[in-house]
Write a protein that holds these residues in place. Structure first.
Motif, PDB file in Angstrom:
ATOM      1  N   GLY A   1      42.333  41.803  52.578  1.00  0.00           N
ATOM      2  CA  GLY A   1      41.063  42.119  52.136  1.00  0.00           C
ATOM      3  C   GLY A   1      40.720  43.559  52.712  1.00  0.00           C
ATOM      4  N   PHE A   2      40.158  44.475  51.739  1.00  0.00           N
ATOM      5  CA  PHE A   2      39.690  45.580  51.841  1.00  0.00           C
ATOM      6  C   PHE A   2      38.197  45.828  51.520  1.00  0.00           C
ATOM      7  CE2 PHE A   2      40.923  50.046  53.567  1.00  0.00           C
ATOM      8  CZ  PHE A   2      41.593  49.810  54.355  1.00  0.00           C
ATOM      9  N   GLY A   3      37.749  44.768  51.176  1.00  0.00           N
ATOM     10  CA  GLY A   3      36.233  44.841  50.687  1.00  0.00           C
ATOM     11  C   GLY A   3      35.820  43.482  50.298  1.00  0.00           C
ATOM     12  N   GLY A   4      34.605  42.989  50.684  1.00  0.00           N
ATOM     13  CA  GLY A   4      34.064  41.612  50.214  1.00  0.00           C
ATOM     14  C   GLY A   4      32.758  41.650  49.902  1.00  0.00           C
ATOM     15  N   MET A   5      32.499  40.722  48.975  1.00  0.00           N
ATOM     16  CA  MET A   5      31.075  40.655  48.627  1.00  0.00           C
ATOM     17  C   MET A   5      30.712  38.991  49.120  1.00  0.00           C
ATOM     18  SD  MET A   5      28.559  41.436  46.273  1.00  0.00           S
ATOM     19  CE  MET A   5      29.240  42.594  45.186  1.00  0.00           C
ATOM     20  N   ILE A   6      29.589  39.222  49.728  1.00  0.00           N
ATOM     21  CA  ILE A   6      29.057  37.710  50.082  1.00  0.00           C
ATOM     22  C   ILE A   6      28.415  36.978  49.079  1.00  0.00           C
ATOM     23  CG2 ILE A   6      26.939  36.619  51.281  1.00  0.00           C
ATOM     24  CD1 ILE A   6      27.296  38.885  53.658  1.00  0.00           C
TER      25      ILE A   6
ATOM     26  N   SER B   1      30.550  33.361  53.716  1.00  0.00           N
ATOM     27  CA  SER B   1      31.539  33.314  52.692  1.00  0.00           C
ATOM     28  C   SER B   1      31.440  34.649  51.790  1.00  0.00           C
ATOM     29  CB  SER B   1      31.483  32.202  51.342  1.00  0.00           C
ATOM     30  OG  SER B   1      30.974  30.951  52.275  1.00  0.00           O
ATOM     31  N   ILE B   2      32.874  35.015  51.484  1.00  0.00           N
ATOM     32  CA  ILE B   2      32.856  36.314  50.751  1.00  0.00           C
ATOM     33  C   ILE B   2      34.096  36.228  49.628  1.00  0.00           C
ATOM     34  CG2 ILE B   2      32.527  37.796  52.660  1.00  0.00           C
ATOM     35  CD1 ILE B   2      35.443  38.583  52.488  1.00  0.00           C
TER      36      ILE B   2
ATOM     37  N   GLU C   1      40.779  34.133  41.921  1.00  0.00           N
ATOM     38  CA  GLU C   1      39.884  35.095  42.828  1.00  0.00           C
ATOM     39  C   GLU C   1      39.951  34.452  44.196  1.00  0.00           C
ATOM     40  OE1 GLU C   1      38.107  38.208  42.398  1.00  0.00           O
ATOM     41  OE2 GLU C   1      39.000  37.973  40.276  1.00  0.00           O
ATOM     42  N   GLU C   2      40.075  35.414  45.210  1.00  0.00           N
ATOM     43  CA  GLU C   2      40.309  34.955  46.663  1.00  0.00           C
ATOM     44  C   GLU C   2      38.796  34.750  47.420  1.00  0.00           C
ATOM     45  OE1 GLU C   2      43.390  36.609  48.906  1.00  0.00           O
ATOM     46  OE2 GLU C   2      44.645  36.932  47.229  1.00  0.00           O
ATOM     47  N   TYR C   3      38.561  33.689  48.011  1.00  0.00           N
ATOM     48  CA  TYR C   3      37.415  33.553  48.661  1.00  0.00           C
ATOM     49  C   TYR C   3      37.773  33.317  50.088  1.00  0.00           C
ATOM     50  CZ  TYR C   3      35.057  33.553  44.207  1.00  0.00           C
ATOM     51  OH  TYR C   3      34.655  33.631  43.030  1.00  0.00           O
ATOM     52  N   ASN C   4      36.975  33.948  50.927  1.00  0.00           N
ATOM     53  CA  ASN C   4      37.315  33.664  52.488  1.00  0.00           C
ATOM     54  C   ASN C   4      35.783  33.030  53.194  1.00  0.00           C
ATOM     55  OD1 ASN C   4      39.693  34.556  52.163  1.00  0.00           O
ATOM     56  ND2 ASN C   4      39.483  36.293  53.524  1.00  0.00           N
TER      57      ASN C   4
END
Lengths: 367, 112
Positions: free
Chosen positions: A236-241, A224-225, A205-208
């Motif tokens: 990324g076209f969507g991200g979850m904190i 962080s997401i 999984e990718e985290y930024n």
């Protein structure tokens, strides 16, 4: 300096590979709605120019980085004859090098910025990430820089064949076959120049992490997401904190080691499995295109960066946004007018006028 | 009440997925934390450290709630057989396979 500072922002195109400038403008206006903001653009069709909500008050075309540094500074001076901006927030990787290299040129012009030192900028370069990660005990995929096709294939074999071929500044292509590798190599070389980077493929999984460093080793704020949705090119076209103390600690140690000043984005892949580890993929020396999402949740990093550049006291401590909030990108169509396009194309400048409202025929029918 | 299959504990990622039906078991409290996941009574779980989310069947929810309270395996089996019409041997087998699933996705350690 102007009584009320004028801010210049670059990277206004939110196309398939969205640039961060419009998100920066939107964030600044959340706190300072009356702020005068000008856009520095490389193309008259940068989509952010035509946005209703996050367009700059004026825009000026810039010379391409390929035209050389002299042309860059000359154009900046010419623009400042018309709009004497006080703060510059560069949002494109290719612009960063010349700006970081010449802090004195910015200082003598009275342009305030929030940029890292040359040394910390170089230490986060893709080709030197392994050294940085060794010092901070952070995992990173093995990456080899190549400048010809033979060394490309050799590097890919060394890394197990299943690799990412990456451009110096942007873009990455997953390549398994020699043909795919070669096609990706030539594309990256043409787009971003040498060297091209070959990187081991870490699956997971990718985290930024987006944040703002104070130049003394501390983070003034971060968010962080986990990437929830990705485009075909991996954007990324969507991200979850998320809030993972382990990820926060890694980010803190990297920023402390670099003594990073200014905005940054750390990109990680967490390897699969119950004991998956965070693996640093790259460090972007600027805000990412999703930087307005935390701003909507009381973690306004662009506004804090502007305040830092101006030496202002921060308005309030930046909060870490609550895990569980997420963003989904939503592409919509902008309306432009040929007159705006003509102004920018012929004179290299464009001043935003109040929008012409085209009434809907139904509006006069008294429904 | 019939025993719902344990294997409806589903991890939801960015890929298209079918939502598992999640019905709140009558015994569940509003929310509880199990490992790093906060579970709601309706069977939706969110892991704030990883950003992943899951759905669980009512049976899985009862087992995880028991685990979060530190209940031992034999007593978990008691809870399951008390709530659902199921032979103890069947429940025991299903419970073992559910524990294996939890180990696989990292929600419990191998030794639990």
């Amino acid at each position: 300096m102007n009584a009320s500072p004028v801010i210049a922002v670059t990277g206004l195109h939110r196309g398939e590979n969205p640039q961060p400038g419009s998100a920066v403008i939107r964030s600044l206006r959340r706190v300072y709605p009356e702020l005068r903001i000008i856009g520095l653009v490389y193309d008259s069709l940068e989509s952010g120019l035509f946005s209703e909500e996050d367009a700059p008050d004026a825009a000026f075309t810039m010379s391409y980085p390929g035209a050389g540094e002299e042309a860059f500074w000359q154009r900046l001076d010419a623009i400042r004859e018309i709009e004497r901006f006080d703060v510059l927030i560069p949002c494109l990787d290719a612009e960063m090098g010349p700006l970081v290299d010449a802090p004195e040129k910015l200082r003598e012009r009275g342009i305030h910025t929030c940029l890292p030192t040359v040394e910390s900028f170089k230490c986060r370069d893709k080709s030197r990430l392994a050294e940085l990660c060794e010092r901070t005990h952070c995992r990173t995929p093995q990456t080899l820089a190549v400048s010809d096709v033979n060394s490309l294939h050799q590097a890919a074999m060394t890394l197990g064949g299943n690799v990412f071929v990456k451009g110096r500044f942007y873009e990455a292509r997953h390549a398994i076959t020699p043909a795919a590798r070669e096609a990706a190599y030539w594309h990256m070389l043409e787009q971003w120049g040498a060297p091209v980077l070959v990187q081991e493929n870490v699956q997971g999984e990718e985290y930024n992490v987006v944040g703002l460093g104070d130049g003394c080793g501390h983070m003034l704020g971060c968010c962080s997401i986990r990437k929830m949705l990705r485009t075909a090119s991996g954007k990324g076209f969507g991200g979850m904190i998320v809030r993972d103390p382990q990820l926060d600690a890694i980010a803190q140690s990297l920023i402390a080691e670099l003594r990073w000043n200014g905005p940054f984005e750390l990109e990680f892949v967490k390897s699969e499995g119950a004991k998956g580890e965070y693996c640093l993929i790259e460090i972007n020396p600027r805000f990412p295109a999703w930087c307005d999402f935390p701003s909507a949740l009381n973690c306004n990093l662009p506004a804090a960066a502007m305040e830092l550049a101006l030496g202002w006291q921060p308005r309030e401590p930046l909060r870490h946004a609550t895990p569980g909030k997420f963003f989904i990108r939503h592409a919509i169509d902008m309306t432009g007018d040929i007159r705006d396009l003509a102004a920018l194309t012929t004179t290299g400048q464009f001043f935003r006028q109040p929008r012409e409202i085209i009434p809907h025929p139904a509006a006069s029918r008294g429904l | 009440m019939k025993l719902a299959p344990f294997s409806t504990l589903m991890r939801h990622n960015s890929q298209p997925h079918d939502l598992a039906p999640a019905v709140a078991p009558s015994t569940a409290t509003a929310t509880f934390d199990f490992h790093t996941v906060t579970w709601q009574a309706d069977g939706f779980g969110f892991d704030a450290t990883s950003g992943e989310f899951f759905t669980a069947s009512p049976t899985a929810l009862i087992v995880m709630q028991a685990l979060s309270e530190g209940v031992a395996r034999p007593q978990i089996l008691d809870r399951v057989t008390a709530h659902f019409e199921v032979a103890r041997s069947t429940a025991e087998r299903d419970l073992e396979s559910f524990f294996a699933e939890l180990v696989h996705i990292g929600l419990i350690e191998e030794s639990n």
